[in-house]
Scaffold this motif. Structure first.
Motif, PDB file in Angstrom:
ATOM      1  N   ASP A  32      45.667  13.161   8.651  1.00 32.50           N
ATOM      2  CA  ASP A  32      45.387  11.750   8.388  1.00 32.50           C
ATOM      3  C   ASP A  32      44.531  11.634   7.130  1.00 32.50           C
ATOM      4  O   ASP A  32      43.666  12.475   6.878  1.00 32.50           O
ATOM      5  N   LEU A  33      44.815  10.596   6.386  1.00 29.00           N
ATOM      6  CA  LEU A  33      43.984  10.315   5.217  1.00 29.00           C
ATOM      7  C   LEU A  33      43.037   9.182   5.567  1.00 29.00           C
ATOM      8  O   LEU A  33      43.464   8.120   6.019  1.00 29.00           O
ATOM      9  N   GLU A  34      41.740   9.444   5.412  1.00 24.74           N
ATOM     10  CA  GLU A  34      40.738   8.435   5.749  1.00 24.74           C
ATOM     11  C   GLU A  34      40.321   7.678   4.509  1.00 24.74           C
ATOM     12  O   GLU A  34      40.351   8.212   3.408  1.00 24.74           O
ATOM     13  N   LEU A  67      40.398  -4.343   0.925  1.00 24.78           N
ATOM     14  CA  LEU A  67      40.740  -3.374   1.974  1.00 24.78           C
ATOM     15  C   LEU A  67      39.805  -3.511   3.176  1.00 24.78           C
ATOM     16  O   LEU A  67      40.030  -2.912   4.215  1.00 24.78           O
ATOM     17  N   GLN A  68      38.743  -4.319   2.979  1.00 23.60           N
ATOM     18  CA  GLN A  68      37.721  -4.423   4.027  1.00 23.60           C
ATOM     19  C   GLN A  68      38.154  -5.401   5.099  1.00 23.60           C
ATOM     20  O   GLN A  68      38.751  -6.429   4.803  1.00 23.60           O
ATOM     21  N   SER A 110      38.496   3.038   6.848  1.00 22.63           N
ATOM     22  CA  SER A 110      39.413   3.026   7.981  1.00 22.63           C
ATOM     23  C   SER A 110      39.952   4.441   8.158  1.00 22.63           C
ATOM     24  O   SER A 110      40.015   5.216   7.213  1.00 22.63           O
ATOM     25  N   THR A 111      40.269   4.768   9.398  1.00 28.41           N
ATOM     26  CA  THR A 111      40.482   6.174   9.734  1.00 28.41           C
ATOM     27  C   THR A 111      41.852   6.684   9.330  1.00 28.41           C
ATOM     28  O   THR A 111      42.086   7.879   9.337  1.00 28.41           O
ATOM     29  N   SER A 112      42.757   5.781   9.027  1.00 29.77           N
ATOM     30  CA  SER A 112      44.068   6.299   8.643  1.00 29.77           C
ATOM     31  C   SER A 112      44.739   5.347   7.674  1.00 29.77           C
ATOM     32  O   SER A 112      45.032   4.203   8.026  1.00 29.77           O
ATOM     33  N   THR A 135      46.097   0.123   4.357  1.00 32.22           N
ATOM     34  CA  THR A 135      45.295   0.441   5.542  1.00 32.22           C
ATOM     35  C   THR A 135      46.115   0.150   6.796  1.00 32.22           C
ATOM     36  O   THR A 135      47.162  -0.492   6.738  1.00 32.22           O
ATOM     37  N   THR A 136      45.560   0.606   7.926  1.00 32.80           N
ATOM     38  CA  THR A 136      46.261   0.359   9.198  1.00 32.80           C
ATOM     39  C   THR A 136      46.422  -1.130   9.428  1.00 32.80           C
ATOM     40  O   THR A 136      47.386  -1.583  10.029  1.00 32.80           O
TER      41      THR A 136
END
Lengths: 185, 1045, 467
Positions: B615-617, B721-722, B730-732, B675-676
């Motif tokens: 995963d890319l954080e 992105l926030q 974000s985690t992924s 982002t997710t």
């Protein structure tokens, strides 16, 4: 020395043309043997032998002038570098001594060459009396046409004590000149 | 809503500045306002404008521009550059006859060192004041030349500064003179007057009286100011129903919440680095960012100045996702994904046996073998130093982490020792995010009739999913914006009101430790700006009262808990000192950490998503230079090479070499991040060794649209992105190459990873930065001169000729690499002190930046996982046998009798031979006319003691020769020797960690001689025999033997 | 000292009969004069004016580039920190190098009485002067403030009471290059005197007569004149020989005196001088080959000249190649990490392709010159000479930016990329150089007539000098 001068005969001299450098050389030698001193030869290219005959085997003064110039240049170069960086405005440059003479050498050398060369060049001009806007020999048509191309000329000048307009003429004809003409002053 | 006719009335105090308003108003009638507003809305780039002529591009204005700035014709190889913008900014004000606005303030100002009657031309005065960031103050001394503040310095008496500063406060003086600051009240983008504003405000408030202010909302940044707090309190008593909201893109209430949860009461944590032996920094750059950073850095460095005899030092562990200055000075640095950190903390707590955390934490993919070992070692080390250990958790970490950290502190006996708990500094502390959300909810519900937004810019810097812009646009009621710039938020308000810069303001605030600090103006507002306190007073119907009166009232009436009522004399003393001594908030002895809270936190952490290896954080962080974007329009900060990355003028997607390889992207390639939550943003990739694998770090603060000529349209905004739920990343995420390529301007490394490798390898081979472990140092104090080095202790004093003696003074400098954090404060300080121009992105990209100090950055060891990161400030070495001097054909650079390598600008013809021949490459050449000779404001900022260099001349660090001369002249006049420490160079003064030492080498008792006697002292490239006057003290690391290998 | 002139008069048999003479048989002073002056007095073909127009275009470009430079600043070029010198100094050294062949041919070959020099020295000297003129543009305009540099570098008393720094190689440059320029001009002019006189006598047009007359200063080929003339000419040759060797040595000091790895080398003076001769001969060939063809001067510039110039190029080229080897060896043998890294960076670094081109052009491309067939093939010679022209430019690039861009502190490393203005200036000087060449060929004798005459049979006199 080649300046035109007035003479009783009313001419500058007598000009003879020859077919080749060889003949001219012979003629010059004869003229000297005949005692002529005020004479000059003209060739389209340098012929050492003729020059030496005409100049009576004197050495040119140019080398001396050149040497003097060189010496002066050398001293001037060092004087300039030394006076400016030690006497007039000494500065601490990179912690080097004021008199960093090794660093001055290139400038000294260049000054030497510069002065020497120009003394030689200008010296030659002066000795040859150049620039010279007017000279009587150019009054002779064949001279104008051929002197700088393939003409070989001998001029016996009226300034010479032994000069006699007709006698000199005959003398030159005797040396095998192709053509002899008076030179208007 | 109804249009108001432009008013002719003029009631503003700014006197002369007014002519221009009337003009604007008068010609306004002759202009197409609709067209003008249209332009405002649609134009890309600067939405900053001075007069309606410009906006409607009336031909005269264009001609005027051309006449003023002929050089714009194709001066720039690439056409547009930032510096053009800086100059273009002059267009407006070059004409404004601005000098008229720079009279001495009318109010009394108490000088710092010298009494006002000593005001002499050319003799600077120093005044104490304070700058606030997120409401928290740092005490400053401001140098003023003839009423013009020119240079910021730290206030030695102020606990938050101790004389040091950070880059941001150093640069703030440029912000004062920024021609892009809004210069008049504007109504719907049209020039309005304060008078109209106060009438409209009064009318709106009258309507609120009946409702008890239920329709009144206030949105400000967090404040610690007693005066503002008092006025807001009074406003509340007039409008009981009114709501006060806070927003701050930098602040996260996580820690405060956590402490409240763990300890029962809302508390603030403050650290005592001076007494900490072992420190663990978790995703925290506490040495250069956040309140108290300057003081923390100072205390931290005070424990690392090892010398023979006192070879003891603290130990710093850092676990972080992206390399920060703090990480770079750490003895052990662990690259860790943000998502892994909570688990790491849990593991740590478990190792330490914190009650409520299960002894064996659940196995987690994020914690690999090495990490676990690292944590274990750190835990043992921390436990071995009870009461002298400290764990600093970053603001961006979830609350649960802070709970565990509080518990760990308790366990380590750190509470009350290295960690002090105090009452919150902030007046009525709130969670900014929640507070903003409430306001937006009310706006949508139509509950807001009157909204005053002051000093915040939520339209730009709030999480995108809050949709502040839309909500503001759609909401009813009056909206007033009060701020330094007519910015993104102002665009959505009816009124914009220029705020006064802190150097133009009266006010007060509290420092990181609660010390009450005074803000006093150095100059009358350039653009007739007003302080928040004045606006609040106006809302209370006391419009006439000046900020000074309001401040005085606070301190006279004992309104503040900080002091009893103050007499005028006492108040003068207060202003003189800039702070009220001993007003720091006392440390409270906290209750025990509740085990339930810890258990809850532990389970919360266990519940956090655990991203897999692939995963890319995404990590969103404030930019090191422009922070959240509030300083974006500051040319000095934009051109400041950011620590570690050495990027200027841009933000980027930071990736580790391995991750970039995995994703198949190269430096400067533009990627689109998704982002997710499906939010997208595109920005160029920057490959950064030391970055944790699988993490993309993006800095906030770029992609501004209404910031000003400097900042508009550079970089890209990461706020899009926030989301409110994931503010810091974000985690992924997924990244996609867009195929575009962007040129990034860096001062080192040139975007190629192998280039960075090459540089760092060579730096090691050449022993540029010399380093040893504490053990090695104890064993061999002379390690810095060992055989291993290019210069195996050779004696460069040997010479054929005696050389020059320096009788009298011989200035020299020593820089302690063990103290330097690479925070950049010195670089900006030097820029401010020495009138160093801003050259713009294009010129930086061409390798022509002008900074006299550059901070070289080297990675140590494997470039994929660097063992360390070294920062080395390079200034002119002032070589005694200077290679630059010898080759100058016109003797424009020569040696002074005090051993300074003088640069004679007047004489320089610019052959650049000196720069070529300088082994340290510290010389800077004015390739173009970099100095801005037009902008009136920038003229005001310049230091009159320093030549403003023009095109075609060489320049370089002079050891601040102007400061040396000032002190020496005074000393000569009084026929005394210059005392040690009397002369302080700008960089030395700014340095928070005292890494830079300067003084007279002929004075054996001087501090600099002591430093040079230190066995760590070495000179750079000494084998060249240049005999530098600037030397370095080798770095000593204090690694944990357990982790060594 | 009277050695050489005497030898002028006693032509030696041209070695083995098989060997090509330096002047085609059957020429007399008259034919030489007519042939050579016909180039000037005859009509010029169209291509001549076309070419001249193109080259003047180049001059205009140069003027535009320099104007822009003076008004905006060095920033329009690619120079930066750490690479303070780029195209500017590369071109300066390149041109100065080219400017060496002329004096070398006229001076050194004269002292070594190489008769074959006679037909090419005039042209080579002109080339020297024009190359020096082009070279001088760069040191002046590469400064940040040329309007001051133009006279602040000269030692003259001034209100600041400050003098130039005689420790600086740039001051040495000022003296060396200006001296070289001045002396070459003098040498050239004195050589021209007799030919100007013969032009004065050839031309029909009055204004030409007046012009050439004034220039020839009344020269009339008097034996007394020739007497001083020969001696002065020989002296100038003698003085120019050390001068020409000194100039490029001094230029090499700009680097050798510096600290920069890749500059700080004692091999520089000799190998710069060799490189200069190398470059100079290459340029002579590049220009001479078309010239002799277009103006049918094969009689005077014979295959022997081509052959000899090929040999000189081979020798000097080999010296230069040896210089490269020695640089590499010393860098390694010194054990100096900076030197060794610099060398590796040259060969494997970001600019390696330039280093490779250098080796290709200056070392490999000249090897065919070992063989007579190559030296006797006009096409081969011209192509090789072009290789060398490029190669010598690459050499200066390798020495200057490649050394500067990565010196001592890795933190200060950078890259150098030239801009379009760099190229405009460079090509502009080439335009200037060629334009001057066209003018020269049109108005002055591009072959020394009076010296050619000394090679004709008519010039032989028996029973010459005794004394």
């Amino acid at each position: 020395m080649n300046a035109p001068m007035s003479s009783p005969s009313g001419v500058y001299g007598v000009l003879a043309e020859y077919g080749s450098a060889q003949q001219l050389l012979e003629a010059v030698r004869e003229a000297r043997r005949a005692g002529y001193r005020a004479l000059d030869a003209f060739t389209p290219f340098p012929v050492e032998a003729i020059s030496e005959e005409v100049c009576d085997h004197h050495h040119s003064k140019v080398p001396l002038i050149c040497l003097a110039g060189g010496v002066i240049g050398c001293l001037a170069g060092f004087a300039l570098a030394y006076w400016t960086s030690v006497v007039d405005y000494p500065m601490n440059i990179g912690g080097k001594p004021y008199n960093s003479w090794p660093a001055f050498i290139p400038v000294i050398f260049e000054c030497t060459v510069l002065f020497a060369s120009f003394s030689a060049g200008i010296g030659m001009m002066v000795l040859n009396g150049l620039p010279q806007p007017y000279h009587p020999v150019f009054n002779v048509e064949s001279f104008r046409r051929k002197a700088s191309r393939d003409g070989y000329f001998l001029c016996l000048e009226a300034a010479d004590a032994r000069f006699d307009r007709s006698a000199t003429r005959n003398f030159l004809v005797g040396t095998g000149a192709l053509e002899v003409s008076d030179v208007e002053p | 809503m109804t249009e108001l006719a432009p008013s002719r009335t003029d009631s503003s105090p700014a006197g002369d500045c007014h002519a221009e308003w009337k003009k604007g108003g008068a010609e306004a009638t002759g202009l197409d306002l609709a067209a003008a507003r249209e332009k405002l809305a649609t134009r890309r780039g600067p939405a900053y404008w001075r007069s309606l002529e410009e906006l409607s591009e009336a031909p005269e204005f264009g001609e005027l521009l051309d006449r003023e700035f002929p050089r714009f014709a194709a001066e720039w190889p690439d056409g547009v550059s930032r510096r053009n913008f800086l100059q273009l900014a002059a267009a407006s004000l070059g004409l404004a006859g601005l000098t008229a606005c720079t009279r001495q303030p009318i109010e009394k100002i108490v000088p710092w060192l010298k009494q006002p009657e000593q005001v002499l031309p050319g003799k600077p005065l120093h005044f104490a004041t304070s700058m606030t960031l997120s409401g928290v103050a740092i005490g400053l001394l401001v140098e003023s030349h003839g009423g013009r503040p020119t240079k910021i310095e730290g206030n030695p008496d102020h606990p938050a500064s101790l004389g040091g500063t950070d880059a941001v406060s150093q640069a703030s003086v440029l912000g004062l003179y920024d021609p892009d600051r809004s210069q008049h009240a504007a109504r719907l983008g049209r020039i309005g007057s304060w008078n109209d504003f106060s009438n409209e405000l009064a009318a709106a408030l009258r309507a609120q009286d009946a409702l008890g202010g239920s329709g009144l909302r206030l949105l400000t940044g967090p404040t610690t100011s007693p005066t503002e707090a008092r006025l807001i309190g009074e406003l509340r008593s007039r409008f009981p129903q009114a709501q006060w909201h806070r927003w701050d893109p930098l602040a996260d209430a996580g820690r405060r919440h956590a402490l409240a949860a763990a300890l029962g009461v809302p508390l603030e944590a403050r650290f005592d680095l001076a007494s900490a032996d072992v420190i663990l920094a978790l995703e925290s750059d506490f040495l250069t960012s956040g309140p108290g950073a300057v003081r923390y850095a100072h205390d931290f460095a005070s424990r690392r100045r090892v010398a023979e005899g006192s070879a003891a030092m603290n130990r710093l562990y850092a676990a972080e996702s992206s390399p920060s200055p703090t990480g770079s000075v750490a003895d052990h640095r662990l690259r860790l994904r943000p998502s892994a950190i909570p688990r790491a903390v849990q593991a740590l707590a478990a190792h330490l046996g914190v009650a409520g955390v299960s002894a064996s934490p659940p196995e987690s993919p994020a914690l690999d073998e090495a990490t676990a070992r690292w944590i274990a070692a750190v835990a043992t080390d921390l436990a071995a130093h009870p009461g002298r250990a400290l764990v600093v958790a970053g603001e961006t970490l979830p609350a649960a982490v802070h709970v565990l950290v509080a518990a760990i502190h308790e366990k380590l006996g750190a509470s009350g020792a290295t960690v002090l708990y105090t009452a919150p500094l902030e007046a009525e502390p709130v969670d900014p995010l929640a507070s903003l959300a409430e306001l937006l909810a009310d706006l949508q519900a139509g509950k807001v009739d009157l909204l005053l937004i002051s000093g915040v810019n939520p339209v730009y810097d709030a999480p995108a999913d809050l949709e502040v812009a839309r909500i503001l646009r759609e909401s009813r009621g009056h909206r007033f914006h009060h701020g330094l710039y007519d910015d993104e938020t102002a665009e959505y308000c009816h009124w914009h009101l220029p705020a006064a810069h802190y150097l133009e303001s009266w006010g007060d605030a509290r420092a990181y430790d609660g010390t009450a600090s005074l803000v006093q103006p150095l100059i009358e507002p350039l653009y007739s700006g007003k302080t928040l306190s004045e606006i609040l007073a106006a809302m209370l119907g006391r419009g006439g009262e000046s900020a000074y009166d309001l401040l005085r009232e606070t301190w006279a009436s004992g309104h503040t808990a900080l002091s009893a009522a103050l007499s005028d004399d006492a108040f003068r003393k207060l202003l003189h000192d800039g702070l009220s001594a001993g007003s720091a908030t006392p440390a409270t002895v906290p209750a025990l950490v509740s085990v339930t809270a810890v258990a809850a936190a532990a389970s919360a952490i266990a519940a956090l998503p655990a991203p897999s290896e692939n995963d890319l954080e995404l990590a969103l962080r404030p930019d090191p230079s422009v922070l959240d974007g509030r300083f974006a329009n500051n040319g000095w900060l934009q051109e400041l090479p950011k620590p570690i990355t050495k990027l200027t003028w841009d933000n980027a997607v930071l990736l580790s070499p391995r991750t970039a390889e995995r994703l198949g992207v190269h430096g400067e390639q533009v990627v689109e991040i998704t982002t997710t939550e499906g939010r997208k943003a595109s920005g160029p990739v920057w490959i950064l060794p030391g970055q944790a694998d699988g993490v993309a770090t993006v800095h906030l603060g770029y992609g501004r649209t209404r910031a000003g000529k400097v900042a508009n349209e550079i970089g890209f905004s990461a706020y899009v992105l926030q989301t409110a739920s994931s503010r810091w990343g974000s985690t992924s995420i997924t990244v996609r190459k867009t195929g575009d390529q962007v040129k990034l301007a860096t001062t080192q490394g040139h975007h190629a990873i192998d280039w960075m490798r090459e540089e760092s390898e060579q730096a090691a081979v050449r022993a540029v930065v010399r380093q040893a472990s504490l053990a090695e140092y104890r064993a061999n104090p002379n390690f810095a001169h060992g055989e291993g080095h290019a210069a195996g202790g050779l004696d460069t004093s040997v010479s054929f000729h005696p050389g020059f003696e320096y009788k009298g003074y011989a200035w020299g400098m020593a820089i302690d690499l063990n103290s330097c954090t690479g925070c950049n404060a010195c670089v900006v300080a030097c820029q401010a002190e020495n009138n160093i121009p801003v050259v713009g992105k294009d010129q930086v990209a061409r390798g022509r930046e002008m900074h006299w100090i550059r901070i070289d950055r080297y990675f140590q060891g494997d470039i994929d996982a660097p063992a360390g990161i070294a920062s080395q400030p390079i200034v002119c070495m002032q070589c005694e046998q200077a290679p630059c001097e010898v080759v100058c054909p016109v003797a424009a650079t020569t040696h002074s009798t005090e051993g300074l390598n003088d640069m004679v600008y007047n004489r320089c013809v610019g052959t650049r031979y000196c720069a070529n021949n300088c082994p340290y490459k510290v010389r800077r050449f004015n390739f173009l006319l970099y100095q801005d000779w037009e902008t009136e404001q920038f003229k005001l900022q310049r230091n009159p003691d320093v030549t403003v260099r023009s095109r075609g001349v060489m320049e370089k660090c002079t050891y601040c020769v102007q400061r040396i001369n000032r002190v020496r002249l005074a000393a000569d006049r009084d026929q005394v020797q210059v005392a040690d420490g009397e002369i302080r160079t700008a960089c030395q003064q700014a340095c928070p960690t005292r890494a830079i030492h300067f003084g007279n080498l002929n004075d054996v008792s001087s501090d600099v001689v002591a430093m040079k006697k230190n066995s760590r002292n070495y000179s750079l490239l000494e084998e060249l025999g240049t005999r530098p006057r600037t030397t370095y003290l080798a770095m000593v690391k204090n690694p944990n033997p357990e982790l060594a290998a | 000292m009277s050695l050489a002139p005497a030898d002028h008069l006693i032509p030696k048999p041209f070695g083995t009969p098989s060997e090509v003479p330096v002047i085609a048989p059957g020429h007399s002073p008259a034919s030489v004069t007519d042939k050579i002056s016909s180039v000037v007095f005859g009509r010029m073909p169209l291509w001549f004016y076309a070419g001249m127009a193109v080259m003047f275009g180049g001059v205009m470009m140069l003027l535009a580039a320099l104007t822009k430079l003076v008004f905006v600043g060095i920033g329009i070029w690619g120079n930066n920190n750490p690479v303070g010198w780029g195209f500017d100094i590369i071109n300066f050294v390149w041109w100065i190098g080219i400017g060496h062949a002329g004096t070398l041919i006229s001076a050194i070959l004269l002292l070594l009485n190489q008769e074959w020099r006679t037909s090419i020295n005039r042209f080579a000297e002109a080339m020297t002067l024009f190359a020096v003129a082009c070279a001088l543009i760069f040191p002046l305009f590469h400064t940040g403030r040329p309007w001051l540099a133009i006279y602040w570098l000269l030692p003259y008393p001034n209100t600041m009471a400050i003098w130039p720094n005689f420790r600086s190689p740039l001051i040495w440059d000022v003296f060396a290059v200006s001296t070289y320029g001045a002396v070459s001009l003098l040498f050239w002019f004195i050589g021209l005197l007799p030919d100007l006189a013969s032009f004065r006598d050839r031309t029909k047009k009055a204004w030409q007569k007046r012009t050439y007359g004034a220039l020839s200063m009344g020269w009339r080929g008097s034996a007394r004149h020739w007497h001083n003339y020969e001696s002065a000419y020989l002296l100038l040759a003698g003085l120019s020989t050390p001068l020409v060797l000194s100039v490029h040595s001094v230029v090499s000091f700009d680097f050798a005196v510096g600290q920069v790895p890749g500059w700080h080398a004692t091999i520089f003076p000799p190998y710069f001088v060799a490189g200069a001769v190398f470059a100079g001969f290459a340029m002579v060939l590049t220009l001479m080959i078309p010239l002799r063809k277009f103006f049918g001067l094969q009689d005077f510039i014979t295959m022997k000249h081509m052959d000899n110039m090929g040999k000189v190029m081979l020798v000097t080229g080999l010296i230069v190649g040896y210089g490269y080897l020695v640089e590499i060896f010393t860098a390694w043998y010194s054990g100096n990490i900076y030197e060794w890294y610099m060398m590796r960076n040259r060969v494997f670094g970001p600019y390696r392709w330039i280093w490779m081109s250098l080796i290709l052009c200056n070392v490999l491309a000249i090897q065919p010159l070992w063989f007579a067939r190559a030296r006797k093939s006009i096409a081969a010679l011209w192509i090789i000479s072009m290789f060398v022209n490029f190669g010598m430019w690459f050499e200066r690039f390798v020495i200057i930016p490649t050394s500067l861009h990565r010196d001592f502190l890795p933190g200060s490393w950078g890259m150098y990329y030239p801009t379009r203005w760099d190229f405009a200036t460079f090509f502009g000087t080439i335009g200037l150089f060629m334009a001057l060449m066209f003018l020269f060929v049109r108005v002055l004798p591009s072959i020394a007539m009076f010296e050619m005459k000394t090679l004709t049979t008519d010039a032989r006199v028996k029973g010459g000098s005794h004394g």
